[in-house]
Design a protein around this motif. Structure first.
Motif, mmCIF file in Angstrom:
data_model
loop_
_atom_site.group_PDB
_atom_site.id
_atom_site.type_symbol
_atom_site.label_atom_id
_atom_site.label_comp_id
_atom_site.label_asym_id
_atom_site.label_seq_id
_atom_site.Cartn_x
_atom_site.Cartn_y
_atom_site.Cartn_z
ATOM 1 N N GLY A 7 0.808 -1.204 0.000
ATOM 2 C CA GLY A 7 0.000 0.000 0.000
ATOM 3 C C GLY A 7 0.846 1.261 0.000
ATOM 4 O O GLY A 7 0.763 2.080 -0.894
ATOM 5 N N VAL A 8 1.699 1.408 1.004
ATOM 6 C CA VAL A 8 2.499 2.617 1.141
ATOM 7 C C VAL A 8 3.733 2.305 1.978
ATOM 8 O O VAL A 8 3.692 1.439 2.855
ATOM 9 N N VAL A 9 4.824 2.979 1.693
ATOM 10 C CA VAL A 9 6.023 2.928 2.520
ATOM 11 C C VAL A 9 5.921 4.102 3.499
ATOM 12 O O VAL A 9 5.716 5.244 3.086
ATOM 13 N N VAL A 10 6.046 3.808 4.793
ATOM 14 C CA VAL A 10 5.882 4.825 5.829
ATOM 15 C C VAL A 10 7.219 5.064 6.520
ATOM 16 O O VAL A 10 7.868 4.120 6.959
ATOM 17 N N LEU A 11 7.621 6.325 6.603
ATOM 18 C CA LEU A 11 8.847 6.703 7.293
ATOM 19 C C LEU A 11 8.483 7.385 8.605
ATOM 20 O O LEU A 11 7.778 8.401 8.607
ATOM 21 N N ASP A 12 8.937 6.826 9.726
ATOM 22 C CA ASP A 12 8.795 7.494 11.014
ATOM 23 C C ASP A 12 9.791 8.645 11.057
ATOM 24 O O ASP A 12 10.895 8.537 10.519
ATOM 25 N N CYS A 13 9.401 9.739 11.696
ATOM 26 C CA CYS A 13 10.272 10.906 11.737
ATOM 27 C C CYS A 13 9.766 11.888 12.796
ATOM 28 O O CYS A 13 8.630 11.793 13.239
ATOM 29 N N PRO A 14 10.598 12.850 13.181
ATOM 30 C CA PRO A 14 10.157 13.823 14.182
ATOM 31 C C PRO A 14 9.186 14.874 13.630
ATOM 32 O O PRO A 14 8.356 15.387 14.360
ATOM 33 N N ASP A 15 9.268 15.185 12.326
ATOM 34 C CA ASP A 15 8.441 16.237 11.732
ATOM 35 C C ASP A 15 7.951 15.782 10.352
ATOM 36 O O ASP A 15 8.641 15.975 9.349
ATOM 37 N N PRO A 16 6.766 15.179 10.282
ATOM 38 C CA PRO A 16 6.269 14.636 9.012
ATOM 39 C C PRO A 16 6.154 15.664 7.886
ATOM 40 O O PRO A 16 6.461 15.356 6.738
ATOM 41 N N ARG A 17 5.731 16.871 8.188
ATOM 42 C CA ARG A 17 5.566 17.894 7.143
ATOM 43 C C ARG A 17 6.907 18.255 6.504
ATOM 44 O O ARG A 17 7.027 18.376 5.291
ATOM 45 N N THR A 18 7.927 18.428 7.341
ATOM 46 C CA THR A 18 9.240 18.803 6.833
ATOM 47 C C THR A 18 9.838 17.690 5.985
ATOM 48 O O THR A 18 10.366 17.943 4.897
ATOM 49 N N LEU A 19 9.752 16.453 6.449
ATOM 50 C CA LEU A 19 10.338 15.354 5.690
ATOM 51 C C LEU A 19 9.553 15.095 4.407
ATOM 52 O O LEU A 19 10.147 14.833 3.353
ATOM 53 N N ALA A 20 8.244 15.218 4.434
ATOM 54 C CA ALA A 20 7.449 15.093 3.206
ATOM 55 C C ALA A 20 7.839 16.191 2.217
ATOM 56 O O ALA A 20 7.936 15.946 1.012
ATOM 57 N N GLY A 21 8.091 17.397 2.707
ATOM 58 C CA GLY A 21 8.530 18.489 1.844
ATOM 59 C C GLY A 21 9.866 18.204 1.192
ATOM 60 O O GLY A 21 10.075 18.509 0.011
ATOM 61 N N PHE A 22 10.806 17.608 1.947
ATOM 62 C CA PHE A 22 12.099 17.224 1.390
ATOM 63 C C PHE A 22 11.895 16.254 0.227
ATOM 64 O O PHE A 22 12.405 16.466 -0.874
#
Length: 119
Positions: A7-22
């Protein structure tokens, strides 16, 4: 016959918005912000998702004690140009030993390893 479909690859992270923007800058696509969960719809590719993880500790590369667990291979036309682009977006080089290889290893801003691979 497969039992399931990815379905989807999910990355855990401290700030989802920032990492999605990257990754949106690296891969293109559309961000759908749902608060602690952010989706990145990549044109013609696999969707990525980013999930807030309190206490997130980035993996180490290479390290048998703190395994990377997974990494993304991103195919590019020009390794040097792509490297300049991801570094400008906040990535850092993890492996600069052999610049003659057809792939290079980096960490995204949250510390997840990924590779740029020449196609």
């Amino acid at each position: 016959m497969a039992l399931a479909k990815l379905g989807v690859v999910v990355l855990d992270c401290p700030d989802p918005r920032t990492l999605a923007g990257f990754y949106a800058e690296v891969l293109g696509g559309t961000i759908e912000d749902n608060g602690e969960w952010v989706d990145l719809k990549v044109p013609g590719g696999q969707q990525l998702a980013f999930q807030a993880a309190p206490g997130f500790v980035p993996p180490k590369w290479p390290s048998p004690e703190q395994s990377q667990q997974y990494h993304l291979d991103l195919t590019v036309e020009d390794l040097d140009a792509a490297e300049a682009g991801v570094l400008a977006l906040g990535a850092r080089v993890l492996d600069a030993e052999d610049r003659s290889r057809t792939w290079r290893v980096y960490a995204d801003p949250a510390g997840h390893p990924f590779c740029l691979c020449a196609c």
